[in-house]
Scaffold this active site. Structure first.
Site, PDB file in Angstrom:
ATOM      1  NE  ARG A 189     -18.955  -7.176  -7.989  1.00  0.00           N
ATOM      2  CZ  ARG A 189     -19.131  -5.949  -7.492  1.00  0.00           C
ATOM      3  NH1 ARG A 189     -18.242  -5.015  -7.717  1.00  0.00           N
ATOM      4  NH2 ARG A 189     -20.191  -5.683  -6.781  1.00  0.00           N
ATOM      5  CG  PHE A 212     -19.975  -3.220  -2.200  1.00  0.00           C
ATOM      6  CD1 PHE A 212     -19.757  -3.456  -0.854  1.00  0.00           C
ATOM      7  CD2 PHE A 212     -18.885  -3.172  -3.066  1.00  0.00           C
ATOM      8  CE1 PHE A 212     -18.468  -3.632  -0.374  1.00  0.00           C
ATOM      9  CE2 PHE A 212     -17.597  -3.361  -2.600  1.00  0.00           C
ATOM     10  CZ  PHE A 212     -17.390  -3.575  -1.243  1.00  0.00           C
ATOM     11  CB  THR A 235     -27.407  -4.691  -8.984  1.00  0.00           C
ATOM     12  OG1 THR A 235     -26.967  -3.334  -8.989  1.00  0.00           O
ATOM     13  CG2 THR A 235     -27.447  -5.217 -10.402  1.00  0.00           C
ATOM     14  N   GLY A 236     -29.133  -3.232  -6.456  1.00  0.00           N
ATOM     15  CA  GLY A 236     -29.039  -2.822  -5.046  1.00  0.00           C
ATOM     16  C   GLY A 236     -29.983  -3.640  -4.182  1.00  0.00           C
ATOM     17  CE1 TYR A 271     -23.392  18.055 -18.738  1.00  0.00           C
ATOM     18  CE2 TYR A 271     -24.197  19.469 -16.967  1.00  0.00           C
ATOM     19  CZ  TYR A 271     -24.434  18.687 -18.088  1.00  0.00           C
ATOM     20  OH  TYR A 271     -25.720  18.543 -18.546  1.00  0.00           O
ATOM     21  CE1 TYR A 300     -19.533  -0.829 -14.380  1.00  0.00           C
ATOM     22  CE2 TYR A 300     -17.248  -1.464 -14.732  1.00  0.00           C
ATOM     23  CZ  TYR A 300     -18.235  -0.935 -13.919  1.00  0.00           C
ATOM     24  OH  TYR A 300     -17.908  -0.489 -12.656  1.00  0.00           O
ATOM     25  CG  ASP A 328     -33.781   3.998 -14.182  1.00  0.00           C
ATOM     26  OD1 ASP A 328     -32.578   4.294 -14.012  1.00  0.00           O
ATOM     27  OD2 ASP A 328     -34.208   3.410 -15.198  1.00  0.00           O
ATOM     28  CG  ASP A 360     -30.308   1.571  -5.607  1.00  0.00           C
ATOM     29  OD1 ASP A 360     -29.155   1.616  -5.148  1.00  0.00           O
ATOM     30  OD2 ASP A 360     -30.666   0.721  -6.452  1.00  0.00           O
ATOM     31  CG  ASN A 361     -32.616   1.000 -10.899  1.00  0.00           C
ATOM     32  OD1 ASN A 361     -31.723   0.507 -10.195  1.00  0.00           O
ATOM     33  ND2 ASN A 361     -32.586   0.946 -12.220  1.00  0.00           N
TER      34      ASN A 361
HETATM   35  N1  UDP Z   1     -12.786 -14.871 -11.574  1.00  0.00           N
HETATM   36  C1  UDP Z   1     -12.496 -16.197 -11.282  1.00  0.00           C
HETATM   37  N2  UDP Z   1     -13.473 -16.983 -10.736  1.00  0.00           N
HETATM   38  C2  UDP Z   1     -14.717 -16.511 -10.452  1.00  0.00           C
HETATM   39  C3  UDP Z   1     -15.011 -15.161 -10.743  1.00  0.00           C
HETATM   40  C4  UDP Z   1     -14.015 -14.367 -11.308  1.00  0.00           C
HETATM   41  O1  UDP Z   1     -11.364 -16.667 -11.507  1.00  0.00           O
HETATM   42  O2  UDP Z   1     -15.549 -17.301  -9.956  1.00  0.00           O
HETATM   43  C5  UDP Z   1     -11.717 -14.027 -12.144  1.00  0.00           C
HETATM   44  C6  UDP Z   1     -12.132 -13.179 -13.348  1.00  0.00           C
HETATM   45  O3  UDP Z   1     -11.999 -13.906 -14.542  1.00  0.00           O
HETATM   46  C7  UDP Z   1     -11.150 -12.033 -13.254  1.00  0.00           C
HETATM   47  C8  UDP Z   1     -10.940 -11.863 -11.748  1.00  0.00           C
HETATM   48  O4  UDP Z   1     -11.348 -13.091 -11.156  1.00  0.00           O
HETATM   49  O5  UDP Z   1      -9.917 -12.360 -13.833  1.00  0.00           O
HETATM   50  C9  UDP Z   1     -11.782 -10.722 -11.152  1.00  0.00           C
HETATM   51  O6  UDP Z   1     -13.082 -10.882 -11.603  1.00  0.00           O
HETATM   52  P1  UDP Z   1     -14.290  -9.995 -11.116  1.00  0.00           P
HETATM   53  O7  UDP Z   1     -15.494 -10.498 -11.851  1.00  0.00           O
HETATM   54  O8  UDP Z   1     -14.368  -9.966  -9.643  1.00  0.00           O
HETATM   55  O9  UDP Z   1     -13.974  -8.510 -11.562  1.00  0.00           O
HETATM   56  P2  UDP Z   1     -13.136  -7.802 -12.724  1.00  0.00           P
HETATM   57  O10 UDP Z   1     -11.898  -7.330 -12.049  1.00  0.00           O
HETATM   58  O11 UDP Z   1     -12.826  -8.765 -13.829  1.00  0.00           O
HETATM   59  O12 UDP Z   1     -14.020  -6.708 -13.169  1.00  0.00           O
END
Ligand code: UDP
Length: 316
Positions: free
Chosen positions: A186, A11, A35-36, A159, A145, A56, A31-32
């Site tokens: 997300r 993205f 997810t891309g 570095y 992560y 990768d 890119d591998n």
């Molecule tokens: N979230 C939600 N419903 C969904 C997906 C995510 O309520 O279907 C919430 C998630 O629990 C978090 C926020 O939305 O509090 C943002 O989540 P996201 O996975 O986008 O990214 P984060 O900021 O947590 O890395």
């Protein structure tokens, strides 16, 4: 400039490539495709200044230089993806960052790593300034992560200190826009997909947790400014307009013209309760601040996903 971008089919990586190509630079993208997506690069296939190397970055590889700028944007940024691939997630932050730093060192190039607001974890300080050290569970499900990004920041600073490499660290807060993966879990693609399909919008927890959403064109502008004129210490890039997830779902439902119900699900473990960048440093150092209001950015994003829906469900 000749620029190396890892995660170019992602993205943010693909938008960054577009930004540099539009300014007349040459881009070599890595890119591998874990997810891309090839679709994010379809418009670049016949662009002579763009070259794709499918590989990768966490595995050993060689690539001929010289490069003027190396950007490490490869990562599994969605919670669903990094929970499914925790080891790859750690590797791309560790070995991947090391491999790209070595290329920058070889070529005396500038280096920029895309870090994250997740380095602050579930923050005890609000809004988050770059000086805040964070509140991260080092062994929790998100640690693959968070700690991979924290390690990549530490390696980048090492570095810089050892080799005087001109390095940059961008701490990217939630960003959205066209080319996000439709099904990566997300909140932006998830809720938009649900709203367009007329399915219930899934809110995790009570929806009182907050995020601050930055449109991708603003973010790319910030990253390019940082690469050009920043310094080695981390810089927050994000939009300080904070919103609860409950309110965010309501905005998406309205803009998508949807009558979807709202459905509450359990909050994932270690889900940060609040997140909002303090962007004073980016404002002072880069003269940068986001310009695209949430509703405008969301309209663009909803249109992008609407246009990509399978034909048979368009009338749903
Ligand atoms: N979230 C939600 N419903 C969904 C997906 C995510 O309520 O279907 C919430 C998630 O629990 C978090 C926020 O939305 O509090 C943002 O989540 P996201 O996975 O986008 O990214 P984060 O900021 O947590 O890395």
């Amino acid at each position: 400039m000749r620029i190396l971008i890892s995660g170019v089919a992602g993205f943010i990586g693909s938008h960054l490539a577009d930004g540099y190509l539009a300014r007349g630079h040459r881009v070599v993208g890595l890119d591998n495709f874990i997810t891309g997506s090839q679709a994010n690069l379809a418009h670049l296939v016949s662009v002579a200044e763009f070259e794709l190397r499918p590989l990768d970055v966490a595995a050993p590889f060689s690539i001929e230089g010289p490069f003027d700028l190396v950007i490490h944007a490869a990562a599994l940024a969605s919670p669903r993806d990094y929970l499914a691939h925790p080891i790859e997630s750690l590797d791309v932050g560790a070995a991947g960052t090391r491999n790209l730093l070595e290329i920058a060192r070889r070529d005396h190039a500038r280096f920029l790593v895309t870090s994250t607001s997740e380095t602050y974890g579930d923050p005890a300080e609000h809004p988050q300034k770059e000086t805040y050290w964070g509140n991260v569970n080092p062994i929790g499900p998100r640690s693959c992560y968070d700690e991979s990004k924290r390690y990549s920041e530490a390696l980048t600073m090492a570095y810089h200190r050892v080799y005087s490499l001109p390095t940059r660290i961008a701490r990217i807060f939630n960003t959205y826009g066209p080319r996000m993966q439709a099904a990566d879990g997300r909140v932006v693609p998830e809720l938009i997909g649900q709203a367009l399909a007329g399915r219930a919008l899934t809110i995790y927890g009570d929806g009182a947790q907050t995020r601050s959403f930055c449109y991708v064109s603003d973010l790319v502008d910030g990253l390019m400014r940082l690469a050009e004129s920043g310094d080695a210490l981390p810089v927050n890039l994000g939009n300080p307009a904070e919103i609860t997830i409950g309110d965010f779902a309501a905005v998406i439902r309205r803009l998508a013209g949807s009558s979807s119900a709202i459905e509450y699900h359990p909050l994932p473990q270690d889900d940060p309760r609040r997140r909002r960048p303090d962007i004073a440093r980016a404002q002072n150092l880069l003269g940068w601040e986001p310009r695209v209001p949430l509703e405008q950015g969301l309209r663009e994003t909803i249109e992008y996903f609407r246009a990509r829906r399978p034909q048979s469900t368009l009338s749903a």
